[in-house]
Design a protein around this motif. Structure first.
Motif, mmCIF file in Angstrom:
data_model
loop_
_atom_site.group_PDB
_atom_site.id
_atom_site.type_symbol
_atom_site.label_atom_id
_atom_site.label_comp_id
_atom_site.label_asym_id
_atom_site.label_seq_id
_atom_site.Cartn_x
_atom_site.Cartn_y
_atom_site.Cartn_z
ATOM 1 N N ASN A 170 -36.172 -2.961 12.293
ATOM 2 C CA ASN A 170 -34.869 -3.367 12.303
ATOM 3 C C ASN A 170 -34.547 -2.379 14.204
ATOM 4 O OD1 ASN A 170 -32.003 -3.358 13.637
ATOM 5 N ND2 ASN A 170 -31.455 -3.493 11.437
ATOM 6 N N LYS A 171 -35.199 -3.126 15.240
ATOM 7 C CA LYS A 171 -34.773 -2.572 16.611
ATOM 8 C C LYS A 171 -33.720 -1.804 16.669
ATOM 9 C CE LYS A 171 -37.020 -3.500 20.233
ATOM 10 N NZ LYS A 171 -37.605 -4.192 21.333
ATOM 11 N N SER A 172 -32.735 -2.833 16.159
ATOM 12 C CA SER A 172 -31.101 -1.949 16.748
ATOM 13 C C SER A 172 -30.633 -1.000 16.570
ATOM 14 C CB SER A 172 -30.287 -3.286 17.035
ATOM 15 O OG SER A 172 -30.481 -3.572 15.751
ATOM 16 N N ALA A 173 -31.000 -1.149 14.755
ATOM 17 C CA ALA A 173 -31.220 0.300 14.084
ATOM 18 C C ALA A 173 -32.003 1.847 14.135
ATOM 19 C CB ALA A 173 -30.583 -0.268 12.850
ATOM 20 N N LYS A 174 -33.517 0.938 15.475
ATOM 21 C CA LYS A 174 -34.704 2.201 15.477
ATOM 22 C C LYS A 174 -34.637 2.936 14.111
ATOM 23 C CE LYS A 174 -33.728 4.059 20.096
ATOM 24 N NZ LYS A 174 -32.155 3.460 20.279
ATOM 25 N N HIS A 175 -34.882 1.191 13.309
ATOM 26 C CA HIS A 175 -35.292 1.622 11.983
ATOM 27 C C HIS A 175 -36.402 0.748 11.197
ATOM 28 C CE1 HIS A 175 -34.403 2.550 7.516
ATOM 29 N NE2 HIS A 175 -34.712 1.943 7.169
ATOM 30 N N LEU A 176 -37.377 1.098 10.784
ATOM 31 C CA LEU A 176 -38.348 0.907 9.622
ATOM 32 C C LEU A 176 -38.438 1.032 8.319
ATOM 33 C CD1 LEU A 176 -42.106 1.516 11.105
ATOM 34 C CD2 LEU A 176 -40.583 2.155 11.712
ATOM 35 N N SER A 177 -38.995 0.069 7.750
ATOM 36 C CA SER A 177 -39.091 0.159 5.988
ATOM 37 C C SER A 177 -40.309 -0.444 5.897
ATOM 38 C CB SER A 177 -38.053 -0.134 5.228
ATOM 39 O OG SER A 177 -37.509 -1.332 5.351
ATOM 40 N N LEU A 178 -40.913 -0.144 5.082
ATOM 41 C CA LEU A 178 -42.349 -0.168 3.953
ATOM 42 C C LEU A 178 -42.127 -0.255 2.574
ATOM 43 C CD1 LEU A 178 -46.008 -0.239 4.075
ATOM 44 C CD2 LEU A 178 -45.803 0.987 3.461
ATOM 45 N N HIS A 179 -42.232 -1.766 2.982
ATOM 46 C CA HIS A 179 -41.905 -2.359 1.087
ATOM 47 C C HIS A 179 -43.642 -2.512 -0.033
ATOM 48 C CE1 HIS A 179 -37.841 -3.784 1.741
ATOM 49 N NE2 HIS A 179 -38.051 -2.721 2.620
#
Lengths: 114, 115
Positions: free
Chosen positions: A67-76
């Motif tokens: 999520n670039k706008s939130a500067k967030h990434l996640s690993l599922h």
């Protein structure tokens, strides 16, 4: 000043359930993001990566969301297995004058309980 | 072997001694990186080589630390006059080329203990 943050030092999940590991970053110039897994007494091993032009990349049980706008990434990780128990590092890279400079987060220790 | 090889795997030495850590990257990998991981901490970047030159030495903690790479292959990290705070796992990684998110391949590290 930490450019890559993993705010959860540890996470416990039941076998078969979903594990979600989070990572936040501050540098908008980062163009690639990578996840590494590390077992004790071994070096980190590359798991999966994502380019900043994408919002999802999937490889088997592993999916990374960006999520670039939130500067967030996640690993599922679905389904989680006991062998997934390890420390997971989020890493980001940005082009500089000389090449690619990788910045690692502090890691999240995942424990998958049987 | 096909992976990144580091030696020694463990090193115990007295404070004030010099130590030399070796990294043999994957054949053909032009980029080589040194990191260290102190107990309970994440990976701390030390230095990056592209071929034999080190365009980024920004992570070296002090002038007691130096590194070189010869022949575009083997690299050595030298720590002079070791201090107790140098105790850590020193990790080496290599990648095919820098850029475009090429993943780094890590060795198993050298665990350095300064008494």
């Amino acid at each position: 000043d930490q450019q890559v943050k993993q705010n959860s030092p540890s996470l416990s999940v039941q076998e078969g359930r979903i594990s979600i590991l989070n990572c936040d970053y501050t540098n908008s110039m980062f163009d690639y993001f990578l996840w590494y897994k590390k077992y004790p007494a071994e070096g980190p091993t590359f798991l999966i990566s994502i380019s900043s032009i994408k919002d999802k990349n999937e490889d088997g049980r592993f999916t990374v969301f960006l999520n670039k706008s939130a500067k967030h990434l996640s690993l599922h990780i679905v389904p989680s297995q006991p062998g997934d128990s390890a420390v997971y590092f989020c890493a980001a890279s940005a082009p500089d004058n000389y090449g690619q400079n990788f910045v690692f987060g502090p890691g999240t220790r995942l424990s998958v309980l049987p | 072997g096909a992976g990144v090889s580091q030696s020694p795997s463990n090193k115990v030495t007295e404070k004030g001694k010099d130590v030399e850590l070796r990294c043999d990257p994957i054949s053909g990998h032009t980029a080589l990186y040194w990191y260290r991981q102190s107990l309970g901490q994440g990976l701390e970047f030390l230095i990056y080589f592209q071929g034999n030159s080190a365009p980024d030495k920004s992570g070296l903690p002090s002038d007691r630390f130096s590194a070189e790479r010869t022949g575009g292959s083997v690299s050595t990290l030298t720590i002079q006059r070791t201090q107790q705070e140098d105790s850590a796992v020193y990790l080496c990684a290599s990648s095919l080329v820098p850029g475009l998110g090429q993943p780094q391949h890590f060795g198993d590290g050298t665990r350095l203990s300064i008494l």
